[in-house]
Design a protein around this motif. Structure first.
Motif, PDB file in Angstrom:
ATOM      1  N   ARG A   1      18.072 -34.410  43.212  1.00 10.84           N
ATOM      2  CA  ARG A   1      19.302 -33.898  43.641  1.00 10.84           C
ATOM      3  C   ARG A   1      20.535 -34.683  43.459  1.00 10.84           C
ATOM      4  NH1 ARG A   1      18.785 -29.044  46.475  1.00 10.84           N
ATOM      5  NH2 ARG A   1      20.582 -29.437  47.825  1.00 10.84           N
ATOM      6  N   TYR A   2      21.819 -34.458  42.998  1.00  7.23           N
ATOM      7  CA  TYR A   2      22.815 -35.264  42.729  1.00  7.23           C
ATOM      8  C   TYR A   2      24.232 -34.570  43.406  1.00  7.23           C
ATOM      9  CZ  TYR A   2      20.367 -37.798  39.456  1.00  7.23           C
ATOM     10  OH  TYR A   2      19.382 -38.617  38.887  1.00  7.23           O
ATOM     11  N   ARG A   3      25.268 -35.526  43.805  1.00  8.80           N
ATOM     12  CA  ARG A   3      26.457 -35.018  44.380  1.00  8.80           C
ATOM     13  C   ARG A   3      27.455 -35.132  43.435  1.00  8.80           C
ATOM     14  NH1 ARG A   3      26.627 -37.375  50.647  1.00  8.80           N
ATOM     15  NH2 ARG A   3      27.973 -35.210  50.672  1.00  8.80           N
ATOM     16  N   ALA A   4      28.268 -34.103  43.164  1.00 12.69           N
ATOM     17  CA  ALA A   4      29.485 -34.345  42.276  1.00 12.69           C
ATOM     18  C   ALA A   4      30.492 -34.983  43.211  1.00 12.69           C
ATOM     19  CB  ALA A   4      29.930 -33.240  41.970  1.00 12.69           C
ATOM     20  N   ILE A   5      31.134 -36.043  42.323  1.00  7.88           N
ATOM     21  CA  ILE A   5      32.415 -36.867  42.873  1.00  7.88           C
ATOM     22  C   ILE A   5      33.638 -36.601  42.030  1.00  7.88           C
ATOM     23  CG2 ILE A   5      31.745 -38.735  41.832  1.00  7.88           C
ATOM     24  CD1 ILE A   5      32.631 -40.406  44.445  1.00  7.88           C
ATOM     25  N   ARG A   6      34.837 -36.854  42.731  1.00  8.34           N
ATOM     26  CA  ARG A   6      36.086 -36.622  42.107  1.00  8.34           C
ATOM     27  C   ARG A   6      36.811 -37.691  42.862  1.00  8.34           C
ATOM     28  NH1 ARG A   6      38.243 -30.383  40.369  1.00  8.34           N
ATOM     29  NH2 ARG A   6      39.607 -31.699  39.015  1.00  8.34           N
ATOM     30  N   ALA A   7      37.289 -38.536  42.028  1.00  7.25           N
ATOM     31  CA  ALA A   7      37.956 -39.829  42.582  1.00  7.25           C
ATOM     32  C   ALA A   7      39.364 -40.162  41.813  1.00  7.25           C
ATOM     33  CB  ALA A   7      36.933 -40.875  42.617  1.00  7.25           C
ATOM     34  N   VAL A   8      40.266 -40.521  42.664  1.00  8.69           N
ATOM     35  CA  VAL A   8      41.644 -40.943  42.090  1.00  8.69           C
ATOM     36  C   VAL A   8      41.819 -42.454  42.576  1.00  8.69           C
ATOM     37  CG1 VAL A   8      42.485 -38.823  41.520  1.00  8.69           C
ATOM     38  CG2 VAL A   8      43.037 -39.890  43.559  1.00  8.69           C
ATOM     39  N   PRO A   9      42.243 -43.343  41.645  1.00  8.09           N
ATOM     40  CA  PRO A   9      42.683 -44.824  41.817  1.00  8.09           C
ATOM     41  C   PRO A   9      44.068 -44.791  42.946  1.00  8.09           C
ATOM     42  CG  PRO A   9      42.949 -44.863  39.825  1.00  8.09           C
ATOM     43  CD  PRO A   9      42.280 -43.297  40.302  1.00  8.09           C
TER      44      PRO A   9
ATOM     45  N   THR B   1      21.403 -28.424  37.533  1.00  5.58           N
ATOM     46  CA  THR B   1      21.811 -27.213  37.013  1.00  5.58           C
ATOM     47  C   THR B   1      22.974 -26.333  37.729  1.00  5.58           C
ATOM     48  OG1 THR B   1      19.995 -26.142  38.066  1.00  5.58           O
ATOM     49  CG2 THR B   1      19.661 -26.725  35.796  1.00  5.58           C
ATOM     50  N   ALA B   2      22.971 -26.743  39.093  1.00  7.88           N
ATOM     51  CA  ALA B   2      24.027 -26.225  39.892  1.00  7.88           C
ATOM     52  C   ALA B   2      24.931 -27.082  40.298  1.00  7.88           C
ATOM     53  CB  ALA B   2      23.452 -25.552  41.130  1.00  7.88           C
ATOM     54  N   VAL B   3      25.168 -28.333  39.761  1.00  9.99           N
ATOM     55  CA  VAL B   3      26.296 -29.127  40.070  1.00  9.99           C
ATOM     56  C   VAL B   3      27.492 -29.069  40.047  1.00  9.99           C
ATOM     57  CG1 VAL B   3      26.452 -30.755  37.895  1.00  9.99           C
ATOM     58  CG2 VAL B   3      26.310 -31.771  40.092  1.00  9.99           C
ATOM     59  N   HIS B   4      27.858 -27.981  39.097  1.00  6.89           N
ATOM     60  CA  HIS B   4      29.254 -27.490  38.782  1.00  6.89           C
ATOM     61  C   HIS B   4      29.897 -27.097  40.340  1.00  6.89           C
ATOM     62  CE1 HIS B   4      26.483 -24.010  37.934  1.00  6.89           C
ATOM     63  NE2 HIS B   4      27.324 -23.375  38.574  1.00  6.89           N
ATOM     64  N   ARG B   5      28.818 -26.356  41.210  1.00 12.56           N
ATOM     65  CA  ARG B   5      29.485 -25.754  42.281  1.00 12.56           C
ATOM     66  C   ARG B   5      29.767 -27.002  43.373  1.00 12.56           C
ATOM     67  NH1 ARG B   5      25.547 -21.469  41.282  1.00 12.56           N
ATOM     68  NH2 ARG B   5      23.937 -22.669  42.364  1.00 12.56           N
ATOM     69  N   SER B   6      28.963 -28.055  43.184  1.00 11.59           N
ATOM     70  CA  SER B   6      29.183 -29.108  44.060  1.00 11.59           C
ATOM     71  C   SER B   6      30.403 -29.989  43.449  1.00 11.59           C
ATOM     72  CB  SER B   6      28.049 -30.283  43.811  1.00 11.59           C
ATOM     73  OG  SER B   6      28.228 -31.406  44.609  1.00 11.59           O
ATOM     74  N   PHE B   7      30.944 -29.506  42.219  1.00 10.56           N
ATOM     75  CA  PHE B   7      31.884 -30.344  41.602  1.00 10.56           C
ATOM     76  C   PHE B   7      33.311 -29.561  42.154  1.00 10.56           C
ATOM     77  CE2 PHE B   7      34.971 -30.608  37.959  1.00 10.56           C
ATOM     78  CZ  PHE B   7      35.305 -32.084  38.215  1.00 10.56           C
ATOM     79  N   ARG B   8      33.236 -28.069  42.269  1.00  3.39           N
ATOM     80  CA  ARG B   8      34.520 -27.565  42.906  1.00  3.39           C
ATOM     81  C   ARG B   8      34.644 -27.715  44.252  1.00  3.39           C
ATOM     82  NH1 ARG B   8      31.864 -23.022  39.852  1.00  3.39           N
ATOM     83  NH2 ARG B   8      30.919 -22.227  41.773  1.00  3.39           N
ATOM     84  N   ALA B   9      33.505 -28.225  45.050  1.00  7.33           N
ATOM     85  CA  ALA B   9      33.655 -28.532  46.594  1.00  7.33           C
ATOM     86  C   ALA B   9      34.177 -29.890  46.480  1.00  7.33           C
ATOM     87  CB  ALA B   9      32.523 -28.534  47.218  1.00  7.33           C
TER      88      ALA B   9
END
Length: 402
Positions: free
Chosen positions: A190-198, A257-265
């Motif tokens: 299992r993986y967690r999506a991350i979105r980051a800005v410097p 396969t469902a990491v796109h939902r984690s990405f939205r969060a």
């Protein structure tokens, strides 16, 4: 000239004799390369035979004519791309080429000696072969490096395309599985999506390397890419930002396969963290319901009108009331702790809280008031002017952020 015409026939006999032994010498060379240069074991025999034929014919032309082609006449791009794709280092490619030229030189010297070729001509053509080796080596090195750069750019694009497809849910299960294997992820984990800005002086490329390095340092999988001014991807554990100025949202763990939902969060969490002026990596357990404060501005306005704007008519005293109410909620509604923190008497705190209830018509003992007031205070934090003088300090937020 007569001398040159007289030497042409013996030289041609040497060249013809060499041509007859091309296959035999090529077989010995193949055995030599696979024995002494391990990376060449990945190159099929038929490909090595094709390149050997090319080098051999070029060398025979140099022996006949006594001139070496210009560097641009050497077309080695196909060989360079093949070797790069097979993981053959440039140094190994140059070693293999020089071994091939050495085999041709040794064959020339042997045939020239057997047929009594003029020693002056032997020396001249031997020099030509060495010049051919130098010119060709430089050309091979140049096109190999170009192929390496182009291959690296192509790999980076493919990698970025895979990450984007993973995050936006456009890949099939088969594409996800094959890409995961290629890029070092574990399809069953299992993986967690991350979105980051410097923030500050950091740039997205530096941030990408830092976050991915942190994950791999602890043996955890991570795959990130730069998307515009942000960094996005998947990680297995919550990264430590350390001294790097970053604001990031981290989605919940899920299958690839469902990491796109984690990405939205993760996107919603990043938006909330940036709205509050936070630094670091935040998931839902950190921000909780405060994520909704950012997403529901109309409700926030309603609660600000209900609980905080009535205090503004009191001027500076209204600001003190708001501060005491905030501390009262943060400290578990313990008046003595609020008084101790503000360096005032407990009765002063009680008076401010009572005045809040009078101005708003709300009871601080009511559960709805606690919830709605906390929401209003969080909304107030969104409207706090940026602290330019202390960018590294975390702004003070309502309950749960400290």
């Amino acid at each position: 000239m007569p001398g040159q015409q007289g030497a042409a026939a013996p030289l041609e006999r040497v060249v013809v004799a060499m041509a007859e032994q091309r296959g035999h010498v090529g077989g010995r060379l193949h055995a030599d390369l696979t024995s002494h240069i391990p990376s060449y074991r990945a190159v099929p025999r038929e490909l090595l035979d094709q390149i050997w034929h090319r080098h051999f014919q070029r060398a025979l032309a140099v022996l006949r004519e006594g001139t070496v082609p210009a560097p641009e006449e050497f077309d080695e791009a196909d060989v360079a791309w093949d070797r790069v794709a097979r993981g053959v280092p440039l140094g190994d490619g140059l070693r293999a080429f020089r071994r091939a030229l050495s085999a041709i030189r040794d064959l020339f010297l042997a045939e020239a000696a057997e047929r009594g070729l003029d020693p002056v001509l032997v020396v001249d053509r031997t020099k030509c072969l060495w010049e051919l080796a130098d010119v060709a080596s430089l050309r091979i090195a140049a096109v190999h490096r170009q192929a390496e750069v182009a291959s690296a750019l192509l790999d980076a694009r493919r990698r970025a395309d895979f990450v984007r497809g993973l995050l936006y849910g456009t890949l099939s299960a088969a594409e996800i599985h094959s890409g995961a294997v290629i890029y070092g992820l574990h399809p069953s984990q299992r993986y967690r999506a991350i979105r980051a800005v410097p923030n500050g002086d950091a740039d997205p490329d530096t941030l990408e390397r830092s976050l991915e390095s942190h994950s791999r340092r602890y043996g955890e999988g991570a795959l990130l890419t730069v998307v515009g001014e942000a960094v996005a991807g998947v990680v297995q554990v919550k990264p430590e930002a350390g001294d790097l100025e970053v604001t990031a949202g981290l989605g919940p763990p899920t299958d690839l396969t469902a990491v796109h939902r984690s990405f939205r969060a993760a996107g919603r969490l990043l938006e909330a963290a940036r709205a509050y002026g936070l630094r670091g990596v935040y998931d839902l357990s950190d921000l909780s319901w405060r994520v909704a404060v950012v997403a529901e501005p109309d409700l926030a306005e309603l609660l600000l009108d209900r609980y905080l704007r009535p205090l503004e008519a009191e001027g500076e005293f209204g600001a003190l009331i708001e501060e005491s109410v905030r501390d009262y909620l943060e400290k578990g509604r313990r008046i003595r702790d609020v008084a101790r923190s503000a360096h005032v008497h407990a009765n002063t705190v009680r008076y401010r809280l009572r005045r809040f209830e009078e101005l708003t018509g709300a009871s601080l003992d009511a559960p709805d008031t606690v919830v709605e007031l906390s929401w209003a205070l969080a909304a107030r934090a969104l409207r706090t002017p940026p602290r330019h003088a202390a960018r590294r300090a975390r702004p003070r937020l309502p309950t749960g952020f400290q």
